[in-house]
Each structure stands twice: as C-alpha cells, then as structure tokens.
Design a protein around this motif. Sequence first.
Motif, PDB file in Angstrom:
ATOM      1  N   LEU A  36      -1.336 100.289  31.939  1.00 38.23           N
ATOM      2  CA  LEU A  36      -0.130  99.701  30.816  1.00 38.23           C
ATOM      3  C   LEU A  36       0.455 100.934  30.127  1.00 38.23           C
ATOM      4  N   VAL A  37       1.785 100.912  30.045  1.00 39.85           N
ATOM      5  CA  VAL A  37       2.530 101.877  29.179  1.00 39.85           C
ATOM      6  C   VAL A  37       3.519 100.988  28.516  1.00 39.85           C
ATOM      7  N   VAL A  38       3.991 101.680  27.102  1.00 38.01           N
ATOM      8  CA  VAL A  38       5.191 101.038  26.557  1.00 38.01           C
ATOM      9  C   VAL A  38       6.186 102.056  26.466  1.00 38.01           C
ATOM     10  N   GLU A  39       7.420 101.765  26.826  1.00 40.17           N
ATOM     11  CA  GLU A  39       8.278 102.785  26.787  1.00 40.17           C
ATOM     12  C   GLU A  39       9.725 101.922  26.116  1.00 40.17           C
ATOM     13  N   ASP A  40      10.080 102.477  25.202  1.00 41.42           N
ATOM     14  CA  ASP A  40      11.346 102.058  24.285  1.00 41.42           C
ATOM     15  C   ASP A  40      10.930 100.367  24.047  1.00 41.42           C
ATOM     16  N   GLY A  41       9.704  99.965  23.712  1.00 42.23           N
ATOM     17  CA  GLY A  41       9.407  98.524  23.264  1.00 42.23           C
ATOM     18  C   GLY A  41       9.242  97.684  24.626  1.00 42.23           C
ATOM     19  N   VAL A  42       9.380  98.267  25.783  1.00 41.92           N
ATOM     20  CA  VAL A  42       9.236  97.517  27.007  1.00 41.92           C
ATOM     21  C   VAL A  42       7.923  97.858  27.648  1.00 41.92           C
ATOM     22  N   VAL A  43       7.131  96.835  28.092  1.00 42.93           N
ATOM     23  CA  VAL A  43       5.817  97.101  28.742  1.00 42.93           C
ATOM     24  C   VAL A  43       6.031  97.386  30.295  1.00 42.93           C
ATOM     25  N   ILE A  44       5.350  98.250  30.672  1.00 44.88           N
ATOM     26  CA  ILE A  44       5.412  98.761  31.933  1.00 44.88           C
ATOM     27  C   ILE A  44       4.080  98.832  32.806  1.00 44.88           C
ATOM     28  N   VAL A  45       4.096  98.209  33.907  1.00 44.26           N
ATOM     29  CA  VAL A  45       2.767  98.152  34.515  1.00 44.26           C
ATOM     30  C   VAL A  45       2.735  99.311  35.733  1.00 44.26           C
ATOM     31  N   ASP A  46       1.838 100.044  35.447  1.00 49.44           N
ATOM     32  CA  ASP A  46       1.736 101.283  36.512  1.00 49.44           C
ATOM     33  C   ASP A  46       0.803 100.923  37.623  1.00 49.44           C
ATOM     34  N   LYS A  47       1.157 100.470  38.657  1.00 46.55           N
ATOM     35  CA  LYS A  47       0.254 100.063  39.794  1.00 46.55           C
ATOM     36  C   LYS A  47      -0.694 101.270  40.322  1.00 46.55           C
ATOM     37  N   SER A  48       0.194 102.569  39.954  1.00 48.66           N
ATOM     38  CA  SER A  48      -0.518 103.886  40.874  1.00 48.66           C
ATOM     39  C   SER A  48      -1.813 104.035  40.243  1.00 48.66           C
ATOM     40  N   LYS A  49      -2.131 103.576  38.958  1.00 50.73           N
ATOM     41  CA  LYS A  49      -3.386 103.880  38.159  1.00 50.73           C
ATOM     42  C   LYS A  49      -4.201 102.534  38.222  1.00 50.73           C
ATOM     43  N   ARG A  50      -5.306 102.530  38.399  1.00 52.54           N
ATOM     44  CA  ARG A  50      -6.331 101.207  38.446  1.00 52.54           C
ATOM     45  C   ARG A  50      -7.357 101.457  37.650  1.00 52.54           C
ATOM     46  N   TYR A  51      -7.916 100.545  37.041  1.00 46.09           N
ATOM     47  CA  TYR A  51      -9.099 100.464  36.388  1.00 46.09           C
ATOM     48  C   TYR A  51     -10.411  99.334  36.873  1.00 46.09           C
ATOM     49  N   GLN A  52     -11.430  99.836  36.981  1.00 49.81           N
ATOM     50  CA  GLN A  52     -12.695  99.084  37.467  1.00 49.81           C
ATOM     51  C   GLN A  52     -13.700  98.776  36.577  1.00 49.81           C
ATOM     52  N   PHE A  53     -13.923  97.302  36.535  1.00 55.74           N
ATOM     53  CA  PHE A  53     -14.726  97.138  35.209  1.00 55.74           C
ATOM     54  C   PHE A  53     -16.363  97.760  35.598  1.00 55.74           C
ATOM     55  N   GLU A  54     -16.619  97.639  37.011  1.00 57.47           N
ATOM     56  CA  GLU A  54     -17.921  98.053  37.442  1.00 57.47           C
ATOM     57  C   GLU A  54     -18.076  99.495  37.063  1.00 57.47           C
ATOM     58  N   LEU A  55     -17.059 100.108  36.934  1.00 53.34           N
ATOM     59  CA  LEU A  55     -17.228 101.813  36.678  1.00 53.34           C
ATOM     60  C   LEU A  55     -16.782 101.946  35.280  1.00 53.34           C
ATOM     61  N   GLY A  56     -17.042 100.982  34.278  1.00 53.65           N
ATOM     62  CA  GLY A  56     -16.949 101.328  32.872  1.00 53.65           C
ATOM     63  C   GLY A  56     -15.480 101.589  32.666  1.00 53.65           C
ATOM     64  N   GLN A  57     -14.546 101.498  33.339  1.00 56.22           N
ATOM     65  CA  GLN A  57     -13.119 102.011  33.057  1.00 56.22           C
ATOM     66  C   GLN A  57     -12.326 100.806  32.363  1.00 56.22           C
ATOM     67  N   TRP A  58     -12.469  99.768  32.037  1.00 54.45           N
ATOM     68  CA  TRP A  58     -11.855  98.735  31.135  1.00 54.45           C
ATOM     69  C   TRP A  58     -11.666  99.173  29.884  1.00 54.45           C
ATOM     70  N   ASP A  59     -12.376 100.161  29.269  1.00 59.48           N
ATOM     71  CA  ASP A  59     -12.372 100.467  28.028  1.00 59.48           C
ATOM     72  C   ASP A  59     -11.459 101.887  28.017  1.00 59.48           C
TER      73      ASP A  59
END
Length: 360
Positions: A329-352
């Motif tokens: 997730l990134v915020v640009e000019d007050g708008v939230v943008i979801v960048d689906k090219s980068k993923r985070y997996q809980f089991e790899l400890g990436q949600w933090d």
Amino acid sequence: MATKEVITKVWIEEGCIVCDACETAAPEVFEVLEETCVIRPDALSAEFTKPRSEGIVDAAEECPTDVIKFETVTVEASDADAPVEPVVSAEESPAEQPVAKPAPVVSKTTEPSAPKAATAKASPVVSSGAGDPDPAIAALLRAAKSRGGSAGILANEAAVPGEAGALRGKAAADLPPDARQAKVQEAARKARKDPDAARRSLISSAALGIGWSAFGLGTGVAVGPAFARFMMPNVLEEPDPRVRVGPLRRYAEMEPGAVIEDFKPQGVWMIRTRNRIAALSIICTHLGCIPNWLPNDRKFKCPCHGSGYRQSGINFEGPTPRPLERFRLVVEDGVVIVDKSKRYQFELGQWDQPGSYLEA
Ligand code: FES
C-alpha cells in the motif's frame, strides 16, 4: 407503507453435493449430514424462518447446485422480525466490531422461486479511478459464478450428451479416431521419414515470400508494415498492477473489522483490523479459487474446498495451508494505491514490513 419479502418455507431439492456452503451461511436453518443436507426441525416453521430470511437467501446463493428453494410472503417492513445478530467467533479480536449488515433482501414474488432470480445482486461497484477489472480475476469470478468446480460438473452429469457418455467406458483403442490428432500424427510420421522436408518447405516458403513481395512492390501495395506486424510476436499486455482505491480519508473512517469489496474485480479486498489498513489478495491460497466474504460469519469462505479465513486473512479451517496474501500500500496525494506487484506473506513474517499496511 414500506414492505419487504420474508421467507415462510424453505426446502432442499434433490442434488445436494454436501459442500457445506448452506450451513456456513445459515447454521440455524441447515444441517449438513454425511450424505446430504437437511432443514433443521425448528426451521420448518414460518415464524422461525422469517427473521432468518437473509441467511437463507445467502445459503441459496452460495449453493453450487441450486437445490435450496423457498417461498416468500410480502409483509409490512415494521412487522418483520428483528434480524439475528451476527455471531462473533471466540477467536476474533475483541476489538473487532461486526460489519454493518446489508439491507434486507426484497423479492418481487410470493411464488416458489429460484433463489438467484429472486435475489440477483448488482455487480460490485468499482470506484472511479480503480482501473479496469483484472482479466484474470474476471475469468476466475466467472468460473466461480458457474460454481461447484468439479463437484458441479459431476452434479451435472445428466447434461452430458448421450453419445459422449457412451464413449466414457471404452478403452482408448476402441475410441473413434480424432481427425486433428490423426493429422498431427501423419505430419510427424512424414517429418521422420524425410528430414529434409522441413528445410525444403522453408526454402519454398522463402521463395513464395519473395514472389509475393515482388508482386506487392509491382502493384504498389506496401506489404512491409503488414509483414512486420505478422513477424512481431503477439504480446499479452499485463494489466496495471497499481489499483487506486480511493482517498485515505475513506479508510481512516472504516470500522475495525470492516471489509470493502468494491475492488474485488481488481483482485483486492480492503480491510481494517484493529489498528491497521491492509489490502488482501482475493485468491485462495489452497488452489486459487476466489472465496466469498460472509459478513454474518465474519469470514472469507472458499466455495471450492471449504477453506476459511478470518477478516484479517488468517486461515483457520479447510485445506488451505496458509493465510491470504497482502499487497503493498502506498499513499500518493492523499489517495491510497494498492501495488499488486509486491506481496507480503504472513508465514514469512512479512505482514509487519513497512508497505504491507497503513496505520489506521
Ligand atoms: Fe480454496 Fe481449495 S481453492 S479451498
């Protein structure tokens, strides 16, 4: 006076494939047994079903074989029974609040009706700026709508044409020849016999090409661009991995425990946990189906093999081995943008990791 439709009678026709979807949607009404699903005794009474109409309609919609049927009557809205409170699972965070229930389902008929016809829902709303639906997600959603996967196909066994059905039991050698397959085999046989054939064929093709080019030049036709396009590889354009999901303000105002489904066609659920905003991938981590968000049960439920995920995306039931993935997730000019090219997996400890969430 406002009116609404309530269900006075519900029943199950033949063809249940014991998928568990109805009990998940309305556990007080349906009970899944070893080989079929039944209506619980209490639910044979109209007074019991009326306040549970919404859950019954959900169950009918979730049913992959459409065997759940019901009758409705029109009542004054003020006469309707109070809706059943959603059950909050013990494992849920105490800070998570139930999502507001959707408006009561209104049916246009009092006759026994097919559930989908009575409750057809509008397509998910796509906020402006979110971009086109992801074609891959759209294909999966279409497949999910046909519902049931292989179980659905088996359930529709009767629809297989008689001639095709008759061939099923035969040994491969007894089957009639496939014309295309025979052609391929014939070509392969020829190529093996005459290894120079391919070279000769190439030379003759080149000669043919030169001949046509000369013809094109001679007649003033520009074959160059057409030939260049012909030689170019057909490229599939990837959809933009960035999805604009609206102003940050909208997410700051979300209730903890809420799910925004507006961006499902783009492959994203926006969620708010106790203190974070995150973008969940809608792809089941078992075998890639698309689960449904069941607000009454406060979980994502996969129709293919029954995997269940909590609102946070953590798996807790079914065969899936791991949680749903989250996007950057990134915020640009007050708008939230979801960048689906980068993923985070809980089991790899990436949600933090920074980027996997926004502070709520
Ligand atoms: Fe979702 Fe199997 S693909 S449970």
